[in-house]
Write a protein that holds these residues in place. Structure first.
Motif, PDB file in Angstrom:
ATOM      1  N   GLU A  29     -31.082   2.850  64.273  1.00 17.81           N
ATOM      2  CA  GLU A  29     -32.464   3.271  64.446  1.00 17.81           C
ATOM      3  C   GLU A  29     -32.514   4.670  65.049  1.00 17.81           C
ATOM      4  O   GLU A  29     -31.702   5.018  65.901  1.00 17.81           O
ATOM      5  N   VAL A  30     -33.457   5.459  64.568  1.00 17.14           N
ATOM      6  CA  VAL A  30     -33.686   6.804  65.092  1.00 17.14           C
ATOM      7  C   VAL A  30     -35.145   6.887  65.533  1.00 17.14           C
ATOM      8  O   VAL A  30     -35.976   6.094  65.092  1.00 17.14           O
ATOM      9  N   GLU A  31     -35.407   7.839  66.406  1.00 19.99           N
ATOM     10  CA  GLU A  31     -36.776   8.004  66.904  1.00 19.99           C
ATOM     11  C   GLU A  31     -37.237   9.429  66.649  1.00 19.99           C
ATOM     12  O   GLU A  31     -36.506  10.379  66.891  1.00 19.99           O
ATOM     13  N   THR A  40     -44.546   8.511  69.108  1.00 20.52           N
ATOM     14  CA  THR A  40     -43.163   8.311  68.699  1.00 20.52           C
ATOM     15  C   THR A  40     -43.108   7.268  67.590  1.00 20.52           C
ATOM     16  O   THR A  40     -43.892   6.316  67.574  1.00 20.52           O
ATOM     17  N   VAL A  41     -42.167   7.488  66.673  1.00 22.87           N
ATOM     18  CA  VAL A  41     -41.956   6.569  65.561  1.00 22.87           C
ATOM     19  C   VAL A  41     -40.487   6.199  65.559  1.00 22.87           C
ATOM     20  O   VAL A  41     -39.613   7.073  65.640  1.00 22.87           O
ATOM     21  N   THR A  42     -40.209   4.913  65.466  1.00 22.78           N
ATOM     22  CA  THR A  42     -38.839   4.428  65.353  1.00 22.78           C
ATOM     23  C   THR A  42     -38.650   3.910  63.943  1.00 22.78           C
ATOM     24  O   THR A  42     -39.487   3.150  63.447  1.00 22.78           O
ATOM     25  N   MET A  43     -37.557   4.350  63.292  1.00 19.74           N
ATOM     26  CA  MET A  43     -37.258   3.870  61.945  1.00 19.74           C
ATOM     27  C   MET A  43     -35.758   3.706  61.784  1.00 19.74           C
ATOM     28  O   MET A  43     -34.983   4.241  62.568  1.00 19.74           O
ATOM     29  N   ALA A  78     -38.775  11.650  62.494  1.00 16.97           N
ATOM     30  CA  ALA A  78     -37.860  10.511  62.443  1.00 16.97           C
ATOM     31  C   ALA A  78     -37.083  10.512  61.128  1.00 16.97           C
ATOM     32  O   ALA A  78     -35.883  10.247  61.099  1.00 16.97           O
ATOM     33  N   ARG A  79     -37.759  10.827  60.027  1.00 17.97           N
ATOM     34  CA  ARG A  79     -37.097  10.853  58.718  1.00 17.97           C
ATOM     35  C   ARG A  79     -36.013  11.932  58.679  1.00 17.97           C
ATOM     36  O   ARG A  79     -34.918  11.703  58.155  1.00 17.97           O
ATOM     37  N   THR A  80     -36.277  13.084  59.258  1.00 18.00           N
ATOM     38  CA  THR A  80     -35.278  14.150  59.321  1.00 18.00           C
ATOM     39  C   THR A  80     -34.059  13.690  60.108  1.00 18.00           C
ATOM     40  O   THR A  80     -32.913  13.909  59.699  1.00 18.00           O
ATOM     41  N   ARG A  81     -34.301  13.020  61.221  1.00 17.21           N
ATOM     42  CA  ARG A  81     -33.195  12.507  62.034  1.00 17.21           C
ATOM     43  C   ARG A  81     -32.423  11.428  61.285  1.00 17.21           C
ATOM     44  O   ARG A  81     -31.193  11.370  61.345  1.00 17.21           O
TER      45      ARG A  81
END
Length: 106
Positions: A29-31, A40-43, A78-81
């Protein structure tokens, strides 16, 4: 003939490693954050959104568009991470293989 057999074995090993990494990416998971961390978004590393957290101070009726923009920005972060994590994991697999420059396997 030995070179072909060795190459086939290498390809099978890489395929197994890629399957393992794909399964691992479901659990990583990344934030991402926006607005100085107020949203903040966690995905997962595969891009599945798990949670969204919004600072209560942003819950202003007349400023809904700002909040919406911050959620979109946090998702993008989050998508970039997540993509960075995926690239790192996949590059570990292909390290040392004779892959032509510019060829993408994932």
């Amino acid at each position: 003939m030995r070179d072909i057999m060795g190459l086939m074995k290498q390809a099978q090993e890489m395929q197994q490693k890629m399957a393992n990494v794909q399964a691992e990416l479901d659990t990583i998971e990344v934030e991402g954050a926006a607005g100085g961390g107020m949203v903040t978004v966690t995905m997962t590393a595969k891009g599945e959104v798990k949670s969204v957290k919004i600072d209560p101070s942003l819950m202003v009726v007349d400023e809904r568009e700002i909040l919406e923009d911050l959620v979109v920005a946090a998702c993008g972060d989050a998508r970039t991470r997540a993509e960075r994590v995926m690239q790192e994991r996949m590059s570990e697999i292909t390290k040392g293989l004779p892959i032509p420059p510019g060829m993408k396997l994932f």
